[in-house]
Design an enzyme around this catalytic site. Structure first.
Site, PDB file in Angstrom:
ATOM      1  N   GLU A 261       0.976  -1.147   0.091  1.00 33.02           N
ATOM      2  CA  GLU A 261       0.021   0.016   0.090  1.00 33.02           C
ATOM      3  C   GLU A 261       0.846   1.234   0.013  1.00 33.02           C
ATOM      4  O   GLU A 261       2.017   1.198   0.569  1.00 33.02           O
ATOM      5  CB  GLU A 261      -0.727  -0.083   1.177  1.00 33.02           C
ATOM      6  CG  GLU A 261      -1.692  -1.199   1.395  1.00 33.02           C
ATOM      7  CD  GLU A 261      -2.465  -1.010   2.921  1.00 33.02           C
ATOM      8  OE1 GLU A 261      -2.347  -0.333   3.693  1.00 33.02           O
ATOM      9  OE2 GLU A 261      -2.978  -2.000   3.196  1.00 33.02           O
TER      10      GLU A 261
ATOM     11  N   LYS B 174       2.365   4.460   1.347  1.00 29.10           N
ATOM     12  CA  LYS B 174       2.411   4.926   2.759  1.00 29.10           C
ATOM     13  C   LYS B 174       1.995   6.587   2.874  1.00 29.10           C
ATOM     14  O   LYS B 174       2.802   7.456   2.094  1.00 29.10           O
ATOM     15  CB  LYS B 174       4.001   5.016   3.391  1.00 29.10           C
ATOM     16  CG  LYS B 174       3.981   5.312   4.981  1.00 29.10           C
ATOM     17  CD  LYS B 174       5.183   4.938   5.503  1.00 29.10           C
ATOM     18  CE  LYS B 174       5.071   4.970   6.945  1.00 29.10           C
ATOM     19  NZ  LYS B 174       4.827   6.545   7.652  1.00 29.10           N
TER      20      LYS B 174
ATOM     21  N   ASP C 267       1.188  10.304   3.487  1.00 30.34           N
ATOM     22  CA  ASP C 267       1.952  11.284   4.451  1.00 30.34           C
ATOM     23  C   ASP C 267       0.828  12.103   5.139  1.00 30.34           C
ATOM     24  O   ASP C 267       0.541  13.154   4.744  1.00 30.34           O
ATOM     25  CB  ASP C 267       2.898  12.098   3.663  1.00 30.34           C
ATOM     26  CG  ASP C 267       4.037  12.437   4.648  1.00 30.34           C
ATOM     27  OD1 ASP C 267       4.022  12.163   6.047  1.00 30.34           O
ATOM     28  OD2 ASP C 267       4.985  13.164   4.149  1.00 30.34           O
TER      29      ASP C 267
ATOM     30  N   TYR D  24      -6.958   1.893   6.298  1.00 25.91           N
ATOM     31  CA  TYR D  24      -6.124   1.028   5.933  1.00 25.91           C
ATOM     32  C   TYR D  24      -6.241  -0.151   7.042  1.00 25.91           C
ATOM     33  O   TYR D  24      -5.257  -1.104   6.966  1.00 25.91           O
ATOM     34  CB  TYR D  24      -4.957   1.504   5.813  1.00 25.91           C
ATOM     35  CG  TYR D  24      -4.193   2.392   6.823  1.00 25.91           C
ATOM     36  CD1 TYR D  24      -4.106   1.844   8.336  1.00 25.91           C
ATOM     37  CD2 TYR D  24      -3.785   3.709   6.598  1.00 25.91           C
ATOM     38  CE1 TYR D  24      -3.416   2.902   9.009  1.00 25.91           C
ATOM     39  CE2 TYR D  24      -3.358   4.694   7.446  1.00 25.91           C
ATOM     40  CZ  TYR D  24      -3.102   4.316   8.777  1.00 25.91           C
ATOM     41  OH  TYR D  24      -2.699   5.243   9.497  1.00 25.91           O
TER      42      TYR D  24
ATOM     43  N   LYS E 151      10.679   2.915   3.106  1.00 25.41           N
ATOM     44  CA  LYS E 151      10.719   4.441   2.928  1.00 25.41           C
ATOM     45  C   LYS E 151      11.459   4.913   1.687  1.00 25.41           C
ATOM     46  O   LYS E 151      12.643   4.319   1.203  1.00 25.41           O
ATOM     47  CB  LYS E 151      11.311   5.329   3.973  1.00 25.41           C
ATOM     48  CG  LYS E 151      10.747   4.838   5.470  1.00 25.41           C
ATOM     49  CD  LYS E 151       9.244   5.643   5.569  1.00 25.41           C
ATOM     50  CE  LYS E 151       9.724   7.187   5.744  1.00 25.41           C
ATOM     51  NZ  LYS E 151       9.813   7.587   7.162  1.00 25.41           N
TER      52      LYS E 151
ATOM     53  N   CYS F 279      22.978  46.263  -9.851  1.00 25.45           N
ATOM     54  CA  CYS F 279      22.822  45.273 -10.550  1.00 25.45           C
ATOM     55  C   CYS F 279      24.510  44.414 -10.351  1.00 25.45           C
ATOM     56  O   CYS F 279      25.518  45.066 -10.701  1.00 25.45           O
ATOM     57  CB  CYS F 279      22.970  45.364 -12.209  1.00 25.45           C
ATOM     58  SG  CYS F 279      23.203  43.917 -13.019  1.00 25.45           S
TER      59      CYS F 279
ATOM     60  N   CYS G 142      26.437  44.439 -14.076  1.00 25.57           N
ATOM     61  CA  CYS G 142      26.795  45.879 -14.712  1.00 25.57           C
ATOM     62  C   CYS G 142      26.962  47.054 -14.005  1.00 25.57           C
ATOM     63  O   CYS G 142      27.152  48.153 -14.278  1.00 25.57           O
ATOM     64  CB  CYS G 142      25.983  45.929 -15.850  1.00 25.57           C
ATOM     65  SG  CYS G 142      24.110  46.346 -15.472  1.00 25.57           S
TER      66      CYS G 142
ATOM     67  N   CYS H  48      17.583  45.043 -12.695  1.00 21.84           N
ATOM     68  CA  CYS H  48      18.756  45.846 -13.033  1.00 21.84           C
ATOM     69  C   CYS H  48      18.079  46.737 -14.025  1.00 21.84           C
ATOM     70  O   CYS H  48      17.380  46.633 -15.176  1.00 21.84           O
ATOM     71  CB  CYS H  48      19.652  45.182 -13.710  1.00 21.84           C
ATOM     72  SG  CYS H  48      20.874  45.600 -14.782  1.00 21.84           S
TER      73      CYS H  48
ATOM     74  N   CYS I 169      23.535  45.761 -19.995  1.00 22.91           N
ATOM     75  CA  CYS I 169      23.955  44.863 -18.860  1.00 22.91           C
ATOM     76  C   CYS I 169      24.340  43.408 -19.583  1.00 22.91           C
ATOM     77  O   CYS I 169      23.544  42.885 -20.327  1.00 22.91           O
ATOM     78  CB  CYS I 169      22.816  44.552 -17.900  1.00 22.91           C
ATOM     79  SG  CYS I 169      23.248  43.225 -16.732  1.00 22.91           S
TER      80      CYS I 169
HETATM   81  S1  IVH Z   1      -0.926   0.524   8.885  1.00 23.67           S
HETATM   82  C1  IVH Z   1      -0.445  -2.024  12.381  1.00 23.67           C
HETATM   83  N1  IVH Z   1      -0.866   1.568   6.542  1.00 23.67           N
HETATM   84  O1  IVH Z   1       2.228   5.172   8.889  1.00 23.67           O
HETATM   85  C2  IVH Z   1      -0.237  -0.839  11.155  1.00 23.67           C
HETATM   86  N2  IVH Z   1       0.035   2.817   8.188  1.00 23.67           N
HETATM   87  O2  IVH Z   1       4.734   4.496  10.696  1.00 23.67           O
HETATM   88  C3  IVH Z   1      -0.447   0.451  11.299  1.00 23.67           C
HETATM   89  N3  IVH Z   1       0.658   5.145   7.373  1.00 23.67           N
HETATM   90  O3  IVH Z   1       0.646   5.655  11.988  1.00 23.67           O
HETATM   91  C4  IVH Z   1      -0.488   1.297  10.654  1.00 23.67           C
HETATM   92  N4  IVH Z   1      -0.224   5.017   5.306  1.00 23.67           N
HETATM   93  O4  IVH Z   1      -0.086   7.086  10.337  1.00 23.67           O
HETATM   94  C5  IVH Z   1      -0.546   1.631   7.611  1.00 23.67           C
HETATM   95  N5  IVH Z   1      -1.091   2.058   4.234  1.00 23.67           N
HETATM   96  C6  IVH Z   1      -0.776   2.598   5.643  1.00 23.67           C
HETATM   97  C7  IVH Z   1      -0.386   3.642   6.020  1.00 23.67           C
HETATM   98  C8  IVH Z   1       0.161   3.725   7.387  1.00 23.67           C
HETATM   99  C9  IVH Z   1       0.593   5.539   6.154  1.00 23.67           C
HETATM  100  C10 IVH Z   1       1.033   5.599   8.527  1.00 23.67           C
HETATM  101  C11 IVH Z   1       0.240   5.792   9.843  1.00 23.67           C
HETATM  102  C12 IVH Z   1       0.929   5.034  10.819  1.00 23.67           C
HETATM  103  C13 IVH Z   1       2.272   5.285  10.360  1.00 23.67           C
HETATM  104  C14 IVH Z   1       3.101   4.339  10.986  1.00 23.67           C
END
Ligand code: IVH
Length: 670
Positions: free
Chosen positions: A116, A118, A120, A228, A318, A412, A415, A430, A436
């Site tokens: 999935e 991650k 932000d 999620y 990451k 400038c 020049c 300028c 220039c």
């Molecule tokens: S699962 C038991 N799935 O990442 C697992 N977390 O570093 C619990 N996060 O606090 C999290 N995308 O804020 C999960 N697809 C995803 C995620 C995700 C972002 C964040 C979430 C969590 C942090 C953990």
């Protein structure tokens, strides 16, 4: 009684229809009706509820924005702790994780993982009792979070009520609240315009928006949510046996889930998926900072269990950081083609977003003031995708005593002419014009560039060399270059020299529009140049035009008109234009178009929304070339509205006025 009965039925009907539209829009991503229809339904509901407040229920779609709580956010203890994830910063760490999983499960076959994005943003837990959203909490430290129910209710994609006739007694949905990038950009743009502090990144913006005490502010921030996982779930709900199916269950209950889910068997497939996710990163409409890999089977998850706060069945891979800290060593001013002096941050080199960055633009002095930045400061640099590196903020607590303010340039740097700031403009320029060297060099580069005179083989580097060696001083000197001057240069031979001479010669056959554009008059882009050429049809007529006449040309406002007048009033520029014409630059005469070539004559078009197959400016030009007038707003005089994606109020107005509406495929047919 029966009237009230009717009203109650209508109110309930509206709630179902509105919730259905919400689900189609936010969860399935397949809107069924235009926004205007949705708004109309919601307005009808709100007005009925206003007349009959006794009919209002907590889960009514009208009840998303409540009033402020009296004090701050109350604490909430999570029944099932909200876990965090271990990180894998490189491939090797994921391979080690995969091995631990296989060893612990005593597997010889590949593990089935679900990958999935991650997201932000911020993790939240949403508690539904008998199908109704009763509480929402932040993750906090994992055990105790904050009660943010009122703010969560304002997020349109989060259901206030589960989509089922048979809701579980208790179900906690968990997921990430985040700010889509377009919302983030707009928010920061507004902040800049109002000289307010901008948010460093979408995550901070989401956090700041969610922790507002006033839910009406959160509502305006247009946050989004993807589910999620689940927290506590009562026994009366039959949970699926693998993670992917549980996500689908959440989706059926009304929660949006990401469409970027990928099943992967074993570490090779996971690593391939990681690479493709990384390639996709820049094109996603939200920020992700990695990929989460989860063991799909719940039985296997349970067998693996947890270590302290993180599960043994999931890991976050990451991406390289897009933000890093470094020191601002100095600020230089770069001179642009139109004389703009742009402050450029010279930085202690830092590895960010996959490359080493040692310079970042500071745009202009207003931006320097807004950031409150000083030489010697520790700053946060951001480089996302291919976007040029930006200074996002200053860590004031790390400011050394020796920090120095960044002085406004008074002259400038190239020049030595006076630096001036026009009223109402952020840019300092300028005043040297073509005196220039920096401006001259930039002017030559622009003149030679593809959309201007298109001199094949004459790139920026070569122009720098020619100017440095004083082979050319002004644009018109290009046409005096001799074969042997070029052939003698390093890494140039007879053949490349001849090619360049030929290209310079060939460029003399051009169009009036390209010639006008290539002069580099401030704010005269390609489209304006074309409009000017079509309007005046000869250079003499353009040179003779005064400000008022210029303003009658499409796209030319008072500022551009003044820029044109000023440009041609300068003696240096006049000489230069004459020299260019004398060198033999020429173009075919522009024929007056007959009505047969103008099939759209007399028609007024409006373009709205996002176009994908053609640029807005090109679309406008295309219509105008056929004789149409293109206006910025819809009125009863509009004949046709071209509606692109996400068309909003203009589309609605056109619909209301019964105006003909076409999509962008129209441009393929003209
Ligand atoms: S699962 C038991 N799935 O990442 C697992 N977390 O570093 C619990 N996060 O606090 C999290 N995308 O804020 C999960 N697809 C995803 C995620 C995700 C972002 C964040 C979430 C969590 C942090 C953990």
């Amino acid at each position: 009684m029966s009237v009230n009965q009717n009203i109650q039925t209508r109110v309930e009907e509206l709630r179902v229809v509105i919730n259905d539209h919400n689900y189609q829009y936010y969860v399935l991503d397949e809107p069924q009706v235009p926004d205007s229809e949705y708004d109309r339904l919601l307005r009808e509901l709100i007005s009925l509820e206003k007349e009959h407040p006794e009919l209002i229920t907590e889960d009514s779609p009208s009840q998303r924005v409540g009033s402020k709580p009296d004090s701050g956010f109350a604490e909430i203890t999570h029944e099932v702790p909200m876990l965090s994830l271990d990180n894998a910063m490189e491939e090797g760490e994921f391979i080690a994780f995969n091995k631990r999983v296989m060893d612990k499960l005593r597997l010889t076959k590949d593990v089935h993982f679900l990958c999935e994005p991650k997201l932000d943003g911020l993790a939240v837990s949403l508690r539904y009792e008998n199908g109704l959203l009763v509480q929402a909490a932040t993750r906090g430290d994992g055990s105790v979070g904050e009660n943010i129910t009122l703010n969560i209710r304002t997020i349109q994609s989060i259901p206030l009520k589960l989509r089922t006739d048979n809701p579980p007694t208790l179900l906690e949905a968990r997921g990430e609240v985040f700010m889509p990038l377009d919302v983030f950009d707009k928010l920061n743009q507004e902040a800049k315009e109002q000289a307010r502090k901008v948010f460093a990144n979408p995550r901070n913006a989401a956090a700041g928006s969610l922790r507002q005490l006033d839910p009406s502010i959160t509502a305006k921030r247009k946050l989004a949510f993807y589910a999620y996982s689940m927290g506590v779930v009562s026994d009366d709900f039959v949970l699926a046996e693998n993670h992917l199916d549980r996500l689908k269950q959440l989706q059926q209950l009304g929660f949006p889930i990401t469409s970027e889910l990928v099943s992967a068997n074993g570490s090779d497939e996971v690593i391939k998926t990681f690479e493709s996710m990384q390639n996709k990163r820049a094109s996603l409409p939200f920020e992700i900072d990695g990929m989460v890999v989860k063991v799909n089977s719940i039985a296997q998850q349970e067998e693996l269990g947890f270590v302290s706060r993180a599960p043994r069945w999931a890991i976050a891979m990451k991406f390289p950081a897009q933000e890093e800290m470094t020191q601002l060593l100095d600020v230089d001013f770069q001179v642009g083609r139109t004389g703009a002096l742009t402050p450029v941050a010279r930085l202690e080199p830092v590895f960010v977003g996959g490359v080493t960055v040692s310079n970042a633009t500071l745009h202009n002095m207003d931006e320097v003031e807004r950031l409150g930045i000083k030489i010697g400061d520790t700053v946060i640099i951001r480089r996302a995708g291919d976007v040029i590196p930006q200074v996002v903020s200053v860590i004031e607590s790390r400011r050394p005593n020796t920090a120095k303010s960044i002085p406004y340039p008074t002259t400038c740097p190239v020049c030595d002419s006076k630096a001036v700031k026009a009223e109402g403009e952020a840019v300092i320029r300028c005043s040297g014009g073509l005196i220039c060297e920096a401006q001259r060099t930039q002017a030559i580069k622009h003149f030679a560039s593809r959309k201007a005179m298109d001199i094949d083989g004459l790139g920026d580097k070569l122009v720098d060399i020619f100017v440095e060696l004083k082979l050319i001083n002004r644009i018109s000197d290009l046409f005096k270059l001799k074969h042997e001057q070029i052939a003698n240069l390093e890494r140039m031979g007879d053949k490349s020299a001849q090619n360049l001479i030929d290209a310079i010669l060939a460029s003399k056959e051009t169009t009036l529009a390209k010639f006008v554009y290539s002069l580099g008059i401030r704010e005269v882009g390609e489209v304006t140049a074309k409009n000017l050429a079509n309007h005046f049809r000869s250079l003499e007529a353009l040179l003779a035009a005064d400000k008022e006449i210029l303003e009658s040309v499409d796209d030319v406002g008072p500022i551009v008109a003044q820029n044109i007048v000023d440009f041609f009033a300068s003696e240096i520029n006049q000489k230069e234009v004459n020299a260019l014409i004398e060198s033999g630059i020429n173009w075919p005469a522009i024929e007056l178009k007959s009505d047969a070539d103008l099939p759209l004559k007399g028609k007024t078009f409006v373009i709205t929304g996002t176009l994908h197959s053609i640029k807005r400016s090109e679309a406008k030009l295309l219509l105008e070339e056929k004789g149409a007038k293109v206006s910025g707003s819809v009125s009863k005089n509009t004949d046709v509205l071209i509606a692109g994606e996400k068309a909003g109020s203009k589309l609605k107005k056109a619909q209301d006025l019964g105006i003909k509406i076409l999509d962008e495929s129209y441009f393929d047919s003209i």
